[in-house]
Structure formats: structure tokens, C-alpha cells
Design an enzyme around this catalytic site. Sequence first.
Site, PDB file in Angstrom:
ATOM      1  N   ASP A 160       0.895  -1.298   0.101  1.00 32.43           N
ATOM      2  CA  ASP A 160       0.025  -0.159  -0.121  1.00 32.43           C
ATOM      3  C   ASP A 160       0.854   1.308   0.290  1.00 32.43           C
ATOM      4  O   ASP A 160       1.675   1.402   0.861  1.00 32.43           O
ATOM      5  CB  ASP A 160      -0.925  -0.172   1.342  1.00 32.43           C
ATOM      6  N   TYR A 170       2.832   9.622  -0.003  1.00 33.20           N
ATOM      7  CA  TYR A 170       3.757   9.119   1.086  1.00 33.20           C
ATOM      8  C   TYR A 170       5.196   9.150   0.764  1.00 33.20           C
ATOM      9  O   TYR A 170       6.140   9.342   1.646  1.00 33.20           O
ATOM     10  CB  TYR A 170       3.507   7.584   1.235  1.00 33.20           C
ATOM     11  N   LYS A 212      -2.615   6.045  -4.128  1.00 27.76           N
ATOM     12  CA  LYS A 212      -3.874   6.838  -4.028  1.00 27.76           C
ATOM     13  C   LYS A 212      -3.475   8.262  -4.603  1.00 27.76           C
ATOM     14  O   LYS A 212      -2.730   8.729  -4.790  1.00 27.76           O
ATOM     15  CB  LYS A 212      -4.121   6.938  -2.520  1.00 27.76           C
ATOM     16  N   HIS A 220      -7.636   9.237  -2.164  1.00 27.90           N
ATOM     17  CA  HIS A 220      -6.964   9.342  -0.607  1.00 27.90           C
ATOM     18  C   HIS A 220      -7.999   9.916   0.278  1.00 27.90           C
ATOM     19  O   HIS A 220      -8.224   9.356   1.385  1.00 27.90           O
ATOM     20  CB  HIS A 220      -5.642  10.056  -0.869  1.00 27.90           C
TER      21      HIS A 220
HETATM   22  N1  LIG Z   1      -5.878   5.784   3.481  1.00 28.20           N
HETATM   23  C1  LIG Z   1      -5.368   6.667   4.477  1.00 28.20           C
HETATM   24  O1  LIG Z   1      -5.831   7.916   4.737  1.00 28.20           O
HETATM   25  C2  LIG Z   1      -4.098   6.368   5.697  1.00 28.20           C
HETATM   26  C3  LIG Z   1      -4.081   6.682   6.541  1.00 28.20           C
HETATM   27  C4  LIG Z   1      -3.233   5.932   7.405  1.00 28.20           C
HETATM   28  C5  LIG Z   1      -2.339   4.931   7.173  1.00 28.20           C
HETATM   29  N2  LIG Z   1      -2.654   4.237   6.074  1.00 28.20           N
HETATM   30  C6  LIG Z   1      -2.027   3.158   5.244  1.00 28.20           C
HETATM   31  O2  LIG Z   1      -1.957   1.937   6.370  1.00 28.20           O
HETATM   32  C7  LIG Z   1      -0.711   1.579   6.839  1.00 28.20           C
HETATM   33  C8  LIG Z   1      -0.745   1.022   8.232  1.00 28.20           C
HETATM   34  O3  LIG Z   1      -1.295   2.023   8.977  1.00 28.20           O
HETATM   35  P1  LIG Z   1      -0.502   3.027  10.058  1.00 28.20           P
HETATM   36  O4  LIG Z   1       1.075   3.182   9.309  1.00 28.20           O
HETATM   37  O5  LIG Z   1      -1.170   4.374  10.420  1.00 28.20           O
HETATM   38  O6  LIG Z   1      -0.312   2.334  11.526  1.00 28.20           O
HETATM   39  P2  LIG Z   1      -0.331   0.888  12.188  1.00 28.20           P
HETATM   40  O7  LIG Z   1       0.075  -0.200  11.049  1.00 28.20           O
HETATM   41  O8  LIG Z   1      -1.550   0.626  13.010  1.00 28.20           O
HETATM   42  O9  LIG Z   1       0.886   1.073  12.983  1.00 28.20           O
HETATM   43  C9  LIG Z   1       2.501   1.411  12.461  1.00 28.20           C
HETATM   44  C10 LIG Z   1       2.986   1.100  13.719  1.00 28.20           C
HETATM   45  O10 LIG Z   1       3.264   0.116  14.592  1.00 28.20           O
HETATM   46  C11 LIG Z   1       4.441  -0.476  14.790  1.00 28.20           C
HETATM   47  N3  LIG Z   1       4.251  -1.745  14.674  1.00 28.20           N
HETATM   48  C12 LIG Z   1       4.029  -2.698  13.565  1.00 28.20           C
HETATM   49  N4  LIG Z   1       3.800  -3.729  13.854  1.00 28.20           N
HETATM   50  C13 LIG Z   1       3.843  -4.068  15.271  1.00 28.20           C
HETATM   51  C14 LIG Z   1       4.189  -5.078  16.066  1.00 28.20           C
HETATM   52  N5  LIG Z   1       3.867  -6.554  15.800  1.00 28.20           N
HETATM   53  N6  LIG Z   1       4.170  -4.896  17.439  1.00 28.20           N
HETATM   54  C15 LIG Z   1       4.687  -3.377  17.876  1.00 28.20           C
HETATM   55  N7  LIG Z   1       4.444  -2.688  17.184  1.00 28.20           N
HETATM   56  C16 LIG Z   1       4.339  -2.655  15.742  1.00 28.20           C
HETATM   57  C17 LIG Z   1       5.346  -0.089  13.535  1.00 28.20           C
HETATM   58  O11 LIG Z   1       6.620   0.192  14.088  1.00 28.20           O
HETATM   59  P3  LIG Z   1       7.816  -0.519  13.371  1.00 28.20           P
HETATM   60  O12 LIG Z   1       7.641  -0.171  11.757  1.00 28.20           O
HETATM   61  O13 LIG Z   1       9.220  -0.201  14.009  1.00 28.20           O
HETATM   62  O14 LIG Z   1       7.582  -1.942  13.291  1.00 28.20           O
HETATM   63  C18 LIG Z   1       4.673   1.502  13.475  1.00 28.20           C
HETATM   64  O15 LIG Z   1       5.252   2.341  14.418  1.00 28.20           O
HETATM   65  C19 LIG Z   1       0.181   2.825   6.534  1.00 28.20           C
HETATM   66  O16 LIG Z   1       1.379   2.750   6.446  1.00 28.20           O
HETATM   67  C20 LIG Z   1      -0.486   3.465   5.145  1.00 28.20           C
HETATM   68  O17 LIG Z   1       0.121   2.669   4.118  1.00 28.20           O
HETATM   69  C21 LIG Z   1      -3.504   4.815   5.145  1.00 28.20           C
END
Ligand SMILES: NC(=O)c1ccc[n+]([C@@H]2O[C@H](COP(=O)([O-])OP(=O)(O)OC[C@H]3O[C@@H](n4cnc5c(N)ncnc54)[C@H](OP(=O)(O)O)[C@@H]3O)[C@@H](O)[C@H]2O)c1
Length: 329
Positions: free
Chosen positions: A59, A64, A94, A127
Site C-alpha cells: 500500500d 507518502y 492513492k 485518498h
Molecule cells: N488511507 C489513509 O488515509 C491512510 C492513513 C493512514 C495509514 N494508511 C496506510 O495504512 C498503513 C498502516 O497504518 P499506520 O501506518 O497508520 O499504522 P499501524 O500499521 O497501525 O502502526 C504502525 C506502527 O506500529 C508498529 N508496529 C507494527 N507491527 C508491530 C508489532 N507487531 N508490534 C509492535 N509494534 C508494531 C510500527 O513500528 P515498526 O515499523 O518499528 O515495526 C509502526 O510504528 C500505512 O502505512 C499506510 O500504508 C492509510
Amino acid sequence: MAKGSSLVGSCHSIPEHELPSSGKRMPLLGFGSAASPLVPETVKMAALEALKLGYRHFDTAAKYGSEEPLGEAIAEALSIGLIQSRDELFMTTKLWCGDAHGDLVVPALKRSLEKLKLEYIDLFLIHWPVSAKRGTYEFPIKEEDFLPMDFNGVWAAMEDCQRLGLAKEIGVSNFSCKKLRDILAIAKIPPAVNQVELNPFWQQNKLREFCQENGIFLSAYSPLGAIGAFWGSNRVLESEVLKEIAKAKGKTVAQIALRWIYEQGVSIIVKSFNGERMKENLEIFDWSLNVEELKKMSQIPQSRGVPGKHYTSKYGPFKTVEDIWDGEM
Ligand SMILES: NC(=O)c1ccc[n+]([C@@H]2O[C@H](COP(=O)([O-])OP(=O)(O)OC[C@H]3O[C@@H](n4cnc5c(N)ncnc54)[C@H](OP(=O)(O)O)[C@@H]3O)[C@@H](O)[C@H]2O)c1
């Protein structure tokens, strides 16, 4: 498990869901690539590690800055034989708000494809449901640059992307039930996916029901509450309810949260650039939560963790966060 989803057909043991237009199978766990600050080399190395571990769904977004490093990782994976063909992958990108104008959509996707070094994207999403001044890319968007989105023009151009073969599937992100209804009313090709915040602390019951009734597949972002990101918090990974369930099952809190999302019939986009945690996040498909655990999780008090304050402006269509979500708070 969602209708159309199945455990068969994946050689990496990540279950998949078949999308309606293309019949393309979306792996139900994908690699998120949003980070702030984003270090391109880190994204590239993490993506290569993810490919080795079996991730096939990536994704990204024009906003980004991760399209280029992902493109480099894919090219390298092909050249060293880690994957045989680009068709093994499911790639999502997106459309940024500054390109959310009818005539800018196809050129914007072409630019993304060039960065990704791909001929087509599997899923192209709007997005956020708001436009910014033509061709502006800064974030946060300047208050005076917000504009209401011309849904007719932008969605018609998204449909062109699919007709031109540049996108196998098209969809939206951060859309409320009301906005999905508006798109469905004008769409010749309905949105295949809505990517939204979804985790045990924002379970999206109403949106899930609406999407199921209308054949729109949901994808969960911030499944772990985006811990460490400026838009996130530690409320998922520090939850006492989740900790208790994790301890009893011999799983991690992250695995409990991800497994719960999977059991709701929703696909997951989780970001980790750490090999151990990437592996941990994959190990959720051969066990399940029991009725008692699901009941405890259904009682977690609900609120949005990503309300979208950055998309409100006194000059734009959304004066308050309630406006973004049409009161679906
Ligand atoms: N459409 C939108 O508007 C939108 C908005 C936000 C996000 N997104 C997409 O969704 C993806 C994921 O969401 P997100 O990045 O917001 O948050 P997330 O996946 O909920 O959290 C990411 C965080 O969790 C940590 N993490 C991952 N696996 C872990 C585990 N098993 N144990 C402990 N910590 C862990 C990561 O650190 P480490 O990297 O150090 O493991 C990072 O700091 C984004 O990267 C993006 O591609 C889309």
C-alpha cells in the site's frame, strides 16, 4: 471471513479476497508504507524483506514518498528472482487532493506508475474526499487551498483509469456511508474498496454493515492504532483488554488486534519496517478468537483515532471533523 475470501490460492498462506471487476485476488494482509519522516532506503529494504517473508500486497500513495522506493524494491525482487512476475503482486496507490480534479486524475496515476515502474496498479483510491488547489502537494494543506471535490468529474476520471487499463480496480479512502452513497448514485463502475481507519478501538460497525450491503470491500488502515506516527497513539497496543486476551492465548497484542480485524472480513494494511514484527504480523491465520474474547472486544469504548483534523478548514467544505464523516462519529 468475508464473502469471496478464501484461504486457498495463496502460496504464502495469506488469505485473499477476489475483487469484482478484475477478478484480481487481494491478499488480506498488506504492507503499509506511510512513515514520517520517510527514509526511501529504509522503505526499499523493508519491502524486500517483506517480499522474502511472503507479503505480496503493498500500500502506497502519491503523498507518502514511498512509490519510488517500492518501485526499486519490486525491480530488484524481479531481477534476483524473488518474484517471477509483477502479476504476483497486489499494488495499491492513492490520488492526492491536489490532483483530485477531473482532468488531473489520469496524469496523476501515470506519474505514480512511473515512480513504481509499473504498467498498471491493482487498486487506485481517492485518498481523502476533498480537493486542494490544482497541482498543490504540500501537507498539511493550506487552509485557503481546500476545495469541495467535484465527485462527478473525479469519479468519471477514476473510471477512465480503469477503462484505460491503468488501474484494475478503483475505490476510495476515508469515505463515510453518506459519501459512498453519493458516489454509488453517480458511478458507472462502483468503488471496489473503501480504505479507512479500523481497529478494536474504532470498529466501524455502521460502515462495515453499509459496505457489506453494497458490495464494497473494506480495508483497515492504522490497525495497530498507528503507534509512533504523528497521527497515531498507543491505545491499541497498550490496551488492558487486548493484553489480557494476548496473555491467555500466548499471542502478542498486535496479533490479537490483527486477528480480530481479519475475523471481521476486512483486509488489513499494517506498517512495519522491522523484519521480526513483519513476521509476527503474518502469524495470525491459523488460530482464532473465541466467543468470549470477541465479546470482550466488542465492549471496548469506541472513538476515532484519526479524526482528520488536517482536512478541516474554515475555507473548505469541511469546517469540522464531523463534516468530514457526515456526523458518523
Ligand atoms: N488511507 C489513509 O488515509 C491512510 C492513513 C493512514 C495509514 N494508511 C496506510 O495504512 C498503513 C498502516 O497504518 P499506520 O501506518 O497508520 O499504522 P499501524 O500499521 O497501525 O502502526 C504502525 C506502527 O506500529 C508498529 N508496529 C507494527 N507491527 C508491530 C508489532 N507487531 N508490534 C509492535 N509494534 C508494531 C510500527 O513500528 P515498526 O515499523 O518499528 O515495526 C509502526 O510504528 C500505512 O502505512 C499506510 O500504508 C492509510
